[in-house]
Design an enzyme around this catalytic site. Structure first.
Site, PDB file in Angstrom:
ATOM      1  N   ASP A  85      -2.036   5.854  -4.873  1.00  0.00           N
ATOM      2  CA  ASP A  85      -2.354   4.969  -3.759  1.00  0.00           C
ATOM      3  C   ASP A  85      -2.732   3.581  -4.263  1.00  0.00           C
ATOM      4  O   ASP A  85      -3.837   3.371  -4.768  1.00  0.00           O
ATOM      5  CB  ASP A  85      -3.511   5.572  -2.961  1.00  0.00           C
ATOM      6  N   ASP A 107       0.825  -1.201   0.000  1.00  0.00           N
ATOM      7  CA  ASP A 107       0.000   0.000   0.000  1.00  0.00           C
ATOM      8  C   ASP A 107       0.862   1.256   0.000  1.00  0.00           C
ATOM      9  O   ASP A 107       1.483   1.589   1.010  1.00  0.00           O
ATOM     10  CB  ASP A 107      -0.902  -0.033   1.240  1.00  0.00           C
TER      11      ASP A 107
END
Length: 510
Positions: free
Chosen positions: A292, A106
């Site tokens: 992201d 992430d």
């Protein structure tokens, strides 16, 4: 970045079962005239031991990365699994002997966390692998408690230290979080166990150094990692993340590099967002964007997402407040804009907003981790918010020289296409081919997405359900307007995260 967007797609994950649980392994190599070593691939059944056994022996010289990039090191590859284009995760291990976990890599957060064996009162923990410190000979107790905020709530636990294996790299003395309380039942549907954050230390809870420890410990020499996502959920390999290099087989052309605009998140500046080659207006000067890999969708300002919803025929919710402003104040707003009145004070002048509205100062982190899915932190009335949007929409249309009646009718239709507070947006699967391209301007280059790329199709028996990939997130100035470019964007564009030169590069994925 938080779970607030990933939660939106959790129920979609329950509709289908991942059916491609195979992956590739290295079989043989051949050398080409460019001096690179190529690897042929063959299928092999999925097993824990082989997940991180493959490497790319050489990578192409990434000239844009700077003179400090070395090409004589061996990059480290972790293969990813793709679950319904909504969850991408790979396997790591923690401890000695290794305990295996599926994690999302992430770029929107900076902590590594996995469920703890001490998680006994949270139902989601029973459906995921749990770390057992007592069986690891390399475990070091820390014990400091932590709270990690994610969208609809927080997860709780404490910090520990152990060896962490990522691909073939064994990172010594890595601090991570053992989670003892996973508050949301939505975590039950996740096909991964935890998160491996690849953001900067600046946003790390507890100021813990992320797994970039692998650089400090001398395991990689190019201060980059690159990400390729395979958007075909039926493919045998879901993607790969390469630490310390770039796999030239997974992109076409050259990468366009742009500098990080604010350290912490992988944040850059983007220019105008185009809808079928027509400006959506908001980012003509510049907008911030966080890259992201931890969310599936693309999140952006409601004013633009609503225009997209209208153009693609997405279902939205009808706002009677919005429509009433058009019907009661539309002519007055039009006349004020035509006369040259400052748009920023227009809604205050007609009594729908307070005059001190633009003196508020908000912090981006409270928005990113806000409890509300739409990210809004405005204390103004809904009439003020809708008035501002209507003024903006009329301004955009005025630049295109449309007639008054046509513009007001269009804006009234936009009031019926506002993004759903729940996030999911249904579209007609039979109309995908007729939907427009949507393009982001990055580094003076256009990065388009086709409707096939921004619409998620889920097969349900003999029928299909389709979802639009854009959700609303409103971040006020000065930090906003803000976009979050998730897996929908990253699936189209191979991405290089260069923390040595503080930049991000995008090239068309192959």
């Amino acid at each position: 970045m938080g779970f607030n967007f990933k939660y939106v797609l959790v129920f979609i994950s329950l509709m289908c079962v991942w059916c491609g649980r195979l992956r590739f392994s290295l079989a043989s190599t051949d050398s080409s005239d460019d001096g690179l070593v190529r690897y042929n691939l063959r299928k092999r059944n999925l097993d824990r031991q082989s997940l991180s056994a493959a490497r790319i022996k050489k990578v192409s010289n990434a000239g844009d990365l700077g003179s400090d990039v070395k090409t004589d090191s061996t990059p480290n590859v972790v293969y990813l699994k793709n679950y319904l284009d909504s969850q991408y995760f790979g396997e790591i291990s923690i401890g000695s002997p290794p305990q295996y976990f599926n994690v999302v890599f992430d770029t929107g957060s900076s902590n590594l966390w996995v469920p703890s064996s001490k998680c006994i009162f949270s139902i989601p923990c029973y459906f995921h692998s749990k770390y057992k410190s007592k069986i690891s000979s390399t475990y070091t107790e820390i014990g400091t408690s932590c709270k990690i905020p994610y969208g609809h709530g927080s997860i709780y636990g404490f910090f520990s230290q152990d060896v962490v294996k990522v691909g073939d790299i064994i990172i010594k003395e890595q601090v991570f979080a053992e989670i003892t309380k996973e508050g949301s039942l939505a975590l039950l549907a996740l096909h991964y166990d935890g998160i491996l954050g690849l953001g900067f230390k600046d946003i790390s809870i507890g100021e813990i150094t992320p797994v970039y420890n692998m650089i400090d410990q001398g395991y990689i020499y190019q201060n980059v990692f690159s990400l390729w996502l395979n958007k075909d959920p039926m493919a045998e390999i879901g993607g790969e993340i390469v630490f310390g290099g770039i796999n030239s087989r997974h992109f076409r052309g050259e990468h366009t590099y742009v500098p990080i605009s604010q350290k912490g998140y992988w944040q850059i500046d983007v220019g105008d967002v185009l809808l079928a080659n027509r400006s959506t207006g908001l980012c003509e000067g510049s907008c911030a964007a966080i890259v992201d890999s931890g969310i599936s969708s693309i999140a952006g300002p409601t004013t633009v997402v609503t225009q997209i919803n209208h153009a693609i025929g997405a279902q939205g919710y009808v706002s009677l407040e919005c429509k009433s402003i058009i019907h009661n104040y539309g002519d007055k707003i039009w006349d004020a804009l035509i006369s040259g009145l400052n748009p920023e004070i227009l809604c205050a002048n007609i009594g729908l907003c307070s005059h001190d509205k633009y003196q508020k100062d908000n912090v981006i982190e409270t928005v990113v981790h806000d409890e509300n899915l739409d990210g809004s932190t405005s204390k103004e009335s809904p009439f003020c918010t809708f008035c501002d949007m209507i003024v903006f929409w009329i301004q955009v249309q005025l630049k295109q020289s449309n007639l008054k009646e046509k513009i007001l009718k269009y804006v009234d239709e936009l009031c019926e296409k506002l993004p759903s507070p729940e996030g999911q947006v249904f579209v007609d699967c039979n109309s995908i081919a007729a939907m427009p391209h949507i393009s982001f301007t990055i580094g003076n280059r256009s990065f388009p997405l086709s409707p096939q790329q921004y619409v998620l199709r889920v097969e349900e028996g003999s029928s299909s359900v389709c979802y639009g990939g854009f959700v609303a997130l409103d971040v006020p100035p000065p930090q906003g307007p803000l976009w979050v470019l998730g897996d929908i964007f990253l699936g189209k564009y191979h991405t290089v995260f260069d923390f040595g030169n503080q930049s991000i590069g995008f090239a068309e994925a192959a």
